[in-house]
Every structure is written in C-alpha cells, then in structure tokens.
Design a protein around this motif. Structure first.
Motif, PDB file in Angstrom:
ATOM      1  N   LYS A  79       0.824  -1.213   0.000  1.00 26.56           N
ATOM      2  CA  LYS A  79       0.000   0.000   0.000  1.00 26.56           C
ATOM      3  C   LYS A  79       0.858   1.264   0.000  1.00 26.56           C
ATOM      4  CE  LYS A  79      -2.177  -0.799   3.699  1.00 26.56           C
ATOM      5  NZ  LYS A  79      -3.052  -0.523   4.863  1.00 26.56           N
ATOM      6  N   GLY A  80       0.222   2.366  -0.411  1.00 31.55           N
ATOM      7  CA  GLY A  80       0.826   3.702  -0.305  1.00 31.55           C
ATOM      8  C   GLY A  80       2.109   3.823  -1.109  1.00 31.55           C
ATOM      9  N   GLU A  81       3.119   4.454  -0.532  1.00 33.14           N
ATOM     10  CA  GLU A  81       4.361   4.725  -1.274  1.00 33.14           C
ATOM     11  C   GLU A  81       5.417   3.648  -1.037  1.00 33.14           C
ATOM     12  OE1 GLU A  81       3.673   9.413  -1.850  1.00 33.14           O
ATOM     13  OE2 GLU A  81       5.490   8.729  -0.770  1.00 33.14           O
ATOM     14  N   LYS A  82       5.014   2.546  -0.359  1.00 36.33           N
ATOM     15  CA  LYS A  82       6.014   1.505  -0.058  1.00 36.33           C
ATOM     16  C   LYS A  82       6.532   0.855  -1.343  1.00 36.33           C
ATOM     17  CE  LYS A  82       3.164   0.218   3.389  1.00 36.33           C
ATOM     18  NZ  LYS A  82       2.511  -0.751   4.277  1.00 36.33           N
ATOM     19  N   MET A  83       5.656   0.676  -2.335  1.00 37.33           N
ATOM     20  CA  MET A  83       6.112   0.089  -3.616  1.00 37.33           C
ATOM     21  C   MET A  83       7.104   1.031  -4.293  1.00 37.33           C
ATOM     22  SD  MET A  83       5.152  -2.939  -4.345  1.00 37.33           S
ATOM     23  CE  MET A  83       5.065  -3.479  -6.035  1.00 37.33           C
ATOM     24  N   LYS A 104      -0.692   2.650 -10.819  1.00 34.97           N
ATOM     25  CA  LYS A 104       0.609   3.307 -10.622  1.00 34.97           C
ATOM     26  C   LYS A 104       1.720   2.751 -11.515  1.00 34.97           C
ATOM     27  CE  LYS A 104       0.104   4.769  -5.798  1.00 34.97           C
ATOM     28  NZ  LYS A 104       0.705   4.565  -4.450  1.00 34.97           N
ATOM     29  N   LEU A 105       1.386   1.885 -12.484  1.00 33.85           N
ATOM     30  CA  LEU A 105       2.438   1.210 -13.250  1.00 33.85           C
ATOM     31  C   LEU A 105       3.357   2.219 -13.946  1.00 33.85           C
ATOM     32  CD1 LEU A 105       3.490  -1.549 -13.851  1.00 33.85           C
ATOM     33  CD2 LEU A 105       1.949  -1.683 -15.813  1.00 33.85           C
ATOM     34  N   SER A 106       2.775   3.226 -14.614  1.00 32.87           N
ATOM     35  CA  SER A 106       3.647   4.167 -15.335  1.00 32.87           C
ATOM     36  C   SER A 106       4.465   4.986 -14.337  1.00 32.87           C
ATOM     37  CB  SER A 106       2.831   5.085 -16.253  1.00 32.87           C
ATOM     38  OG  SER A 106       1.960   5.858 -15.444  1.00 32.87           O
ATOM     39  N   ARG A 107       3.931   5.276 -13.169  1.00 33.15           N
ATOM     40  CA  ARG A 107       4.702   5.976 -12.130  1.00 33.15           C
ATOM     41  C   ARG A 107       5.875   5.100 -11.665  1.00 33.15           C
ATOM     42  NH1 ARG A 107       4.254   9.337  -7.690  1.00 33.15           N
ATOM     43  NH2 ARG A 107       5.034   8.453  -5.747  1.00 33.15           N
ATOM     44  N   TRP A 108       5.614   3.782 -11.453  1.00 33.37           N
ATOM     45  CA  TRP A 108       6.684   2.881 -11.012  1.00 33.37           C
ATOM     46  C   TRP A 108       7.772   2.774 -12.074  1.00 33.37           C
ATOM     47  CZ3 TRP A 108       2.817  -1.456  -9.172  1.00 33.37           C
ATOM     48  CH2 TRP A 108       2.227  -1.039  -7.978  1.00 33.37           C
ATOM     49  N   ARG A 109       7.339   2.774 -13.348  1.00 35.02           N
ATOM     50  CA  ARG A 109       8.330   2.677 -14.424  1.00 35.02           C
ATOM     51  C   ARG A 109       9.184   3.953 -14.480  1.00 35.02           C
ATOM     52  NH1 ARG A 109       4.212  -0.527 -18.496  1.00 35.02           N
ATOM     53  NH2 ARG A 109       4.785  -2.622 -17.754  1.00 35.02           N
ATOM     54  N   ILE A 165       9.881   5.772 -11.834  1.00 30.19           N
ATOM     55  CA  ILE A 165      10.767   5.678 -10.662  1.00 30.19           C
ATOM     56  C   ILE A 165      11.961   4.777 -10.986  1.00 30.19           C
ATOM     57  CG2 ILE A 165      10.932   4.731  -8.313  1.00 30.19           C
ATOM     58  CD1 ILE A 165       8.017   5.724  -7.892  1.00 30.19           C
ATOM     59  N   ALA A 166      11.699   3.656 -11.699  1.00 29.31           N
ATOM     60  CA  ALA A 166      12.800   2.747 -12.070  1.00 29.31           C
ATOM     61  C   ALA A 166      13.772   3.450 -13.023  1.00 29.31           C
ATOM     62  CB  ALA A 166      12.234   1.477 -12.719  1.00 29.31           C
ATOM     63  N   GLU A 167      13.231   4.222 -13.979  1.00 32.98           N
ATOM     64  CA  GLU A 167      14.107   4.925 -14.922  1.00 32.98           C
ATOM     65  C   GLU A 167      14.969   5.956 -14.186  1.00 32.98           C
ATOM     66  OE1 GLU A 167      14.025   8.037 -18.669  1.00 32.98           O
ATOM     67  OE2 GLU A 167      12.428   6.501 -18.567  1.00 32.98           O
ATOM     68  N   GLU A 168      14.332   6.719 -13.297  1.00 34.60           N
ATOM     69  CA  GLU A 168      15.065   7.755 -12.561  1.00 34.60           C
ATOM     70  C   GLU A 168      16.125   7.125 -11.651  1.00 34.60           C
ATOM     71  OE1 GLU A 168      16.591  11.070 -10.892  1.00 34.60           O
ATOM     72  OE2 GLU A 168      15.584  10.678 -12.809  1.00 34.60           O
ATOM     73  N   ALA A 169      15.787   6.015 -10.994  1.00 34.77           N
ATOM     74  CA  ALA A 169      16.751   5.363 -10.088  1.00 34.77           C
ATOM     75  C   ALA A 169      17.915   4.770 -10.892  1.00 34.77           C
ATOM     76  CB  ALA A 169      16.054   4.276  -9.280  1.00 34.77           C
TER      77      ALA A 169
END
Ligand code: SAM
Length: 247
Positions: free
Chosen positions: A86-90, A120-125, A127-131
């Motif tokens: 849940k939330g921002e943990k992912m 949130k899939l595009s947001r997670w992607r 985040i992965a690109e930025e990291a």
C-alpha cells in the motif's frame, strides 16, 4: 555531472538531438547551459560523454566527445517478485532495488494483498528509470504488469531457473542457500534468480507450499519481523553480496 537516459538516440554527425520531455528535463529541472558536460545513457547504443552545444526552445544538441563502456549490471539477473504494498512503499522498493541492481520487477497479487490492483504502473516505471539514471546504470529494470501469485510459476517461470521465497515464520538461513544458488546461477545469467517478498500480512501456508513444490528455497532473514519493504531491500542487498557484485 548531469546524466540523462535516452531510450532512443537521434544521432547525426556526432551530435545527439534531445527533444520533448527530456529536453525540458535538461533545461528546466537540471538547468543545463550551453557548454555544460552531459552524460547520455543510450541503452543498447551505449554511453556517451558530451558537451551541450545548442539549447533551443524545443531541442537540446549534445556534441559527443567520447563513447564509453558503462555496463554496471550485476553478474546475476535478479527478478524481484514483490507482493503489492500500500501507499508509497512500492515506490520505495522499486527505487531502492533498482539502485541495488535488480533486472526485473514483478508486482504480485497474493491472497493477503490489501492492494489488488493499481494505476501506478507508469509511475513505477518512471521511478525505475530515474533510479537507474541516478545510479549510473545503463539498463532500466522491466516493471511488469501486476500478476497473480500462481503465475510466477507458470506465465513467468521462464524468467528464472531458481529462487528464494522470504518467509518470517521459518525457513533456511540465506547463508545456507549459497551453494544451491551458485549452482543455479551458473546458468542464471540467461534466466535469473527470483526473490519473492510477501505483503504486509505475509504469505499463507498454501502459497508457501506451492513455492516449495515449485522448487523455490524458503528463506528466513532471522527472528525479527521486518516490514515488507525492509525485507525486499535487505534480501536484494544480501543476494548481491553473496552472488552478485556487492561482495
Ligand atoms: N505475517 C507477518 C505478520 O505477522 O504480520 C508479517 C509479514 S512481513 C511484514 C512482510 C513480508 O516480509 C513477509 O511476507 C516476508 O516475505 C518478509 N519478511 C519479514 N520479516 C522476515 C524475516 N525475518 N525473514 C524472512 N522474510 C521476512
């Protein structure tokens, strides 16, 4: 030195043309100026040291000064199968495990998952690109669409040859799995090693039984109960220490 990841490189006469969102990122976020040095990660096209030679309203031109090897990928492909949190943990898990070198991330819906779907899939992607960019990687981990627990061992079985399931109630010590994982990871470079982490409420007995039946090693990280996000970050760190490039 500022860095940018360009999945598609527009290259002409030793000059890289950067437009759209990436150009805006350089000018408005990184506040790049003409004459500034810039590192460009171009995925399979390689990595480039450049100098910004032109800044237009919609385009930035970077002059290549050197192409360099930038393979920061670990010797073992790690697939993180993380139960939806849940939330921002992912977000946190995706950011940190990308820095730690995972190759693929499989968000998983388990029996006790409180979160069963996400937008949130595009947001997670992102985040992965930025990291990846921040950690100097030239590869962005694939963040898959969320999957049901069972499909780890069917649809996604081709991603790995061996794996670990983290279980706080009982399991082998990670150090006891090294030989088995090393044997498996000798062939793993092609297919990888899956690391499965549970939801806030943990796995059910049936899920543990299925994973054991499918050949995953059930592993404990000691007696303290860790939050799922802590378990994910520490498990990937330990696997990289034991098998990867952090030892
Ligand atoms: N079911 C538990 C409970 O009593 O609330 C806690 C689940 S824990 C918060 C979330 C996930 O982190 C677990 O499913 C497991 O994958 C992992 N985990 C937490 N502590 C662990 C430990 N000591 N060893 C192995 N895995 C652990």
């Amino acid at each position: 030195m500022p860095r940018i990841y360009l999945p598609v490189l527009r290259f002409a006469n030793n000059r890289i043309s950067i437009t759209g969102e990436k150009a805006r990122y350089l000018t408005s976020v990184l506040r790049c100026r003409k004459g500034d040095d810039l590192i460009v990660f171009g995925g399979a096209a390689g990595c480039f040291r450049t100098i910004i030679s032109e800044i237009g309203r919609h385009e930035v031109i970077a002059e290549v000064t050197e192409k360099f090897l930038c393979n920061l990928e670990p010797p073992v492909r790690i697939i993180l199968a993380q139960a939806l949190l849940k939330g921002e943990k992912m977000d946190l898990v995706i950011q940190k495990t990308t820095e730690l070198g995972v190759t693929e991330i499989l968000p998983v819906v388990t029996l006790r998952s409180q979160l069963r779907e996400t937008r949130k899939l595009s947001r997670w992607r992102k985040i992965a690109e930025e990291a990846s960019r921040q950690s100097g990687r030239n590869v962005i981990p694939v963040v898959h669409e969320p999957v049901q627990f069972g499909s780890i061992f069917s649809v996604h079985a081709s991603l790995f040859t061996a794996g670990l399931m983290l279980y706080e109630e009982n399991g082998m010590r990670l150090s006891e799995t090294v030989e088995a994982l090393k044997r498996a990871s000798n062939t793993a470079t092609k297919r990888g090693l899956v690391v499965v982490i549970g939801p806030e409420g943990g796995f059910t007995g049936e899920e543990i039984a299925l994973a054991r039946e499918k050949g995953l090693l059930i592993v404990s990280l000691g007696q303290r109960i860790l939050r799922a996000e802590t378990a994910a970050i520490s498990a990937i760190t330990l696997v990289q220490f034991l098998l990867g490039d952090m030892g």
